[in-house]
Design a protein around this motif. Sequence first.
Motif, PDB file in Angstrom:
ATOM      1  N   CYS A  45     -57.705  12.203 107.122  1.00  0.00           N
ATOM      2  CA  CYS A  45     -57.332  13.276 106.197  1.00  0.00           C
ATOM      3  C   CYS A  45     -56.758  12.637 104.935  1.00  0.00           C
ATOM      4  O   CYS A  45     -57.046  11.479 104.648  1.00  0.00           O
ATOM      5  CB  CYS A  45     -56.374  14.275 106.853  1.00  0.00           C
ATOM      6  SG  CYS A  45     -54.779  13.606 107.341  1.00  0.00           S
ATOM      7  N   LEU A  46     -55.956  13.375 104.193  1.00  0.00           N
ATOM      8  CA  LEU A  46     -55.456  12.841 102.925  1.00  0.00           C
ATOM      9  C   LEU A  46     -54.202  11.975 103.132  1.00  0.00           C
ATOM     10  O   LEU A  46     -54.146  10.813 102.721  1.00  0.00           O
ATOM     11  CB  LEU A  46     -55.178  14.016 101.976  1.00  0.00           C
ATOM     12  CG  LEU A  46     -54.654  13.729 100.583  1.00  0.00           C
ATOM     13  CD1 LEU A  46     -55.582  12.794  99.822  1.00  0.00           C
ATOM     14  CD2 LEU A  46     -54.483  15.032  99.801  1.00  0.00           C
ATOM     15  N   GLY A  47     -53.192  12.548 103.776  1.00  0.00           N
ATOM     16  CA  GLY A  47     -51.916  11.836 103.895  1.00  0.00           C
ATOM     17  C   GLY A  47     -51.684  11.117 105.215  1.00  0.00           C
ATOM     18  O   GLY A  47     -50.784  10.295 105.332  1.00  0.00           O
ATOM     19  N   ASN A  48     -52.486  11.453 106.243  1.00  0.00           N
ATOM     20  CA  ASN A  48     -52.310  10.939 107.613  1.00  0.00           C
ATOM     21  C   ASN A  48     -50.923  11.263 108.186  1.00  0.00           C
ATOM     22  O   ASN A  48     -50.375  10.506 108.977  1.00  0.00           O
ATOM     23  CB  ASN A  48     -52.586   9.421 107.687  1.00  0.00           C
ATOM     24  CG  ASN A  48     -52.700   8.861 109.110  1.00  0.00           C
ATOM     25  OD1 ASN A  48     -52.318   7.713 109.371  1.00  0.00           O
ATOM     26  ND2 ASN A  48     -53.205   9.640 110.030  1.00  0.00           N
ATOM     27  N   ILE A  49     -50.365  12.407 107.749  1.00  0.00           N
ATOM     28  CA  ILE A  49     -49.098  12.834 108.358  1.00  0.00           C
ATOM     29  C   ILE A  49     -49.180  14.257 108.932  1.00  0.00           C
ATOM     30  O   ILE A  49     -48.233  14.707 109.559  1.00  0.00           O
ATOM     31  CB  ILE A  49     -47.893  12.749 107.383  1.00  0.00           C
ATOM     32  CG1 ILE A  49     -48.156  13.534 106.103  1.00  0.00           C
ATOM     33  CG2 ILE A  49     -47.528  11.298 107.107  1.00  0.00           C
ATOM     34  CD1 ILE A  49     -46.889  13.751 105.266  1.00  0.00           C
ATOM     35  N   CYS A  50     -50.290  14.959 108.703  1.00  0.00           N
ATOM     36  CA  CYS A  50     -50.403  16.323 109.244  1.00  0.00           C
ATOM     37  C   CYS A  50     -51.659  16.495 110.112  1.00  0.00           C
ATOM     38  O   CYS A  50     -51.580  16.543 111.328  1.00  0.00           O
ATOM     39  CB  CYS A  50     -50.415  17.355 108.118  1.00  0.00           C
ATOM     40  SG  CYS A  50     -48.871  17.409 107.195  1.00  0.00           S
ATOM     41  N   ARG A  51     -52.812  16.584 109.454  1.00  0.00           N
ATOM     42  CA  ARG A  51     -54.019  16.965 110.194  1.00  0.00           C
ATOM     43  C   ARG A  51     -54.606  15.858 111.058  1.00  0.00           C
ATOM     44  O   ARG A  51     -54.929  16.087 112.234  1.00  0.00           O
ATOM     45  CB  ARG A  51     -55.082  17.480 109.219  1.00  0.00           C
ATOM     46  CG  ARG A  51     -54.688  18.781 108.544  1.00  0.00           C
ATOM     47  CD  ARG A  51     -55.569  19.066 107.350  1.00  0.00           C
ATOM     48  NE  ARG A  51     -55.404  18.053 106.316  1.00  0.00           N
ATOM     49  CZ  ARG A  51     -56.202  17.879 105.279  1.00  0.00           C
ATOM     50  NH1 ARG A  51     -57.256  18.664 105.147  1.00  0.00           N
ATOM     51  NH2 ARG A  51     -55.953  16.950 104.384  1.00  0.00           N
ATOM     52  N   SER A  52     -54.767  14.650 110.503  1.00  0.00           N
ATOM     53  CA  SER A  52     -55.399  13.598 111.325  1.00  0.00           C
ATOM     54  C   SER A  52     -54.522  13.140 112.491  1.00  0.00           C
ATOM     55  O   SER A  52     -55.069  12.841 113.561  1.00  0.00           O
ATOM     56  CB  SER A  52     -55.900  12.422 110.471  1.00  0.00           C
ATOM     57  OG  SER A  52     -54.897  11.876 109.670  1.00  0.00           O
ATOM     58  N   TRP A  90     -49.538   7.390 100.124  1.00  0.00           N
ATOM     59  CA  TRP A  90     -48.159   7.836  99.863  1.00  0.00           C
ATOM     60  C   TRP A  90     -47.259   7.743 101.087  1.00  0.00           C
ATOM     61  O   TRP A  90     -46.057   7.553 100.959  1.00  0.00           O
ATOM     62  CB  TRP A  90     -48.130   9.286  99.371  1.00  0.00           C
ATOM     63  CG  TRP A  90     -49.069   9.578  98.268  1.00  0.00           C
ATOM     64  CD1 TRP A  90     -48.903   9.238  96.955  1.00  0.00           C
ATOM     65  CD2 TRP A  90     -50.336  10.237  98.371  1.00  0.00           C
ATOM     66  NE1 TRP A  90     -49.993   9.664  96.246  1.00  0.00           N
ATOM     67  CE2 TRP A  90     -50.886  10.284  97.076  1.00  0.00           C
ATOM     68  CE3 TRP A  90     -51.047  10.798  99.424  1.00  0.00           C
ATOM     69  CZ2 TRP A  90     -52.121  10.863  96.804  1.00  0.00           C
ATOM     70  CZ3 TRP A  90     -52.279  11.382  99.159  1.00  0.00           C
ATOM     71  CH2 TRP A  90     -52.800  11.412  97.861  1.00  0.00           C
ATOM     72  N   HIS A  91     -47.806   7.930 102.247  1.00  0.00           N
ATOM     73  CA  HIS A  91     -46.953   8.060 103.443  1.00  0.00           C
ATOM     74  C   HIS A  91     -47.124   6.916 104.437  1.00  0.00           C
ATOM     75  O   HIS A  91     -46.700   7.032 105.589  1.00  0.00           O
ATOM     76  CB  HIS A  91     -47.246   9.398 104.131  1.00  0.00           C
ATOM     77  CG  HIS A  91     -46.969  10.565 103.258  1.00  0.00           C
ATOM     78  ND1 HIS A  91     -45.704  11.021 102.995  1.00  0.00           N
ATOM     79  CD2 HIS A  91     -47.799  11.346 102.523  1.00  0.00           C
ATOM     80  CE1 HIS A  91     -45.761  12.051 102.154  1.00  0.00           C
ATOM     81  NE2 HIS A  91     -47.025  12.258 101.856  1.00  0.00           N
ATOM     82  N   VAL A  92     -47.736   5.817 103.973  1.00  0.00           N
ATOM     83  CA  VAL A  92     -47.990   4.686 104.879  1.00  0.00           C
ATOM     84  C   VAL A  92     -46.693   4.271 105.588  1.00  0.00           C
ATOM     85  O   VAL A  92     -45.653   4.099 104.957  1.00  0.00           O
ATOM     86  CB  VAL A  92     -48.599   3.496 104.087  1.00  0.00           C
ATOM     87  CG1 VAL A  92     -48.587   2.216 104.922  1.00  0.00           C
ATOM     88  CG2 VAL A  92     -50.027   3.825 103.653  1.00  0.00           C
ATOM     89  N   PRO A 120     -57.953  23.319 106.702  1.00  0.00           N
ATOM     90  CA  PRO A 120     -57.139  23.407 105.491  1.00  0.00           C
ATOM     91  C   PRO A 120     -55.898  22.531 105.578  1.00  0.00           C
ATOM     92  O   PRO A 120     -55.365  22.305 106.667  1.00  0.00           O
ATOM     93  CB  PRO A 120     -56.765  24.889 105.429  1.00  0.00           C
ATOM     94  CG  PRO A 120     -56.972  25.430 106.794  1.00  0.00           C
ATOM     95  CD  PRO A 120     -57.993  24.573 107.467  1.00  0.00           C
ATOM     96  N   ASP A 121     -55.480  22.032 104.414  1.00  0.00           N
ATOM     97  CA  ASP A 121     -54.301  21.169 104.362  1.00  0.00           C
ATOM     98  C   ASP A 121     -53.050  22.043 104.394  1.00  0.00           C
ATOM     99  O   ASP A 121     -52.781  22.775 103.436  1.00  0.00           O
ATOM    100  CB  ASP A 121     -54.343  20.348 103.075  1.00  0.00           C
ATOM    101  CG  ASP A 121     -53.326  19.233 103.102  1.00  0.00           C
ATOM    102  OD1 ASP A 121     -52.353  19.334 103.877  1.00  0.00           O
ATOM    103  OD2 ASP A 121     -53.505  18.262 102.364  1.00  0.00           O
ATOM    104  N   PRO A 122     -52.279  22.005 105.475  1.00  0.00           N
ATOM    105  CA  PRO A 122     -51.127  22.894 105.580  1.00  0.00           C
ATOM    106  C   PRO A 122     -49.902  22.356 104.845  1.00  0.00           C
ATOM    107  O   PRO A 122     -48.895  23.043 104.730  1.00  0.00           O
ATOM    108  CB  PRO A 122     -50.864  22.930 107.100  1.00  0.00           C
ATOM    109  CG  PRO A 122     -51.299  21.586 107.573  1.00  0.00           C
ATOM    110  CD  PRO A 122     -52.416  21.136 106.658  1.00  0.00           C
TER     111      PRO A 122
END
Length: 146
Positions: free
Chosen positions: A8-15, A43-45, A116-118
């Motif tokens: 996903c984008l940030g790897n902190i929610c969906r993935s 950003w969240h690595v 969707p990105d929550p």
Amino acid sequence: MKKLLFVCLGNICRSPLAEAIARDYISKNNLDIIVDGAGTGDWHVGNAPYHYAQQVAQEFGIDISNLKARQVNQNDFTQFDLLIGLDEKNVADLKNLGCKNVVKLGNYLEGNPDIPDPYFYEGYEGYDKVYKLIEQCVIKLIEKEK
Ligand code: 4NP
């Protein structure tokens, strides 16, 4: 052994949710599949999943507190059999980076939905919806790719 990477984008929610739901299903069904998660952004690595993602996973009996965000890299394109983007943008970004073995998670479900990105738009309720959608797709994915 098959290796699948959720992106996903940030790897902190969906993935992290997709990865954990897949790992849980794989373990309960005694399958030999390795799963991981990554983000296209950096950003969240190193961070644990977002608190709402941890909370919703907990509600469904899965602990994701030990996961750590990482950014996708070129090695992933060869190390993993398949990269699975959570939405169209994730898939497009991976293709732009040169990834050829990529599909969208929603393609395993009728209607080919984006997950969707929550993170930006919704409170906890969004996470509950996203969890259920990811779970439906992940089960179809694993059943197809096992
Ligand atoms: P995710 O959500 O892609 O589902 O992990 C996001 C979390 C954080 C950001 C973007 C997406 N962010 O830009 O910080």
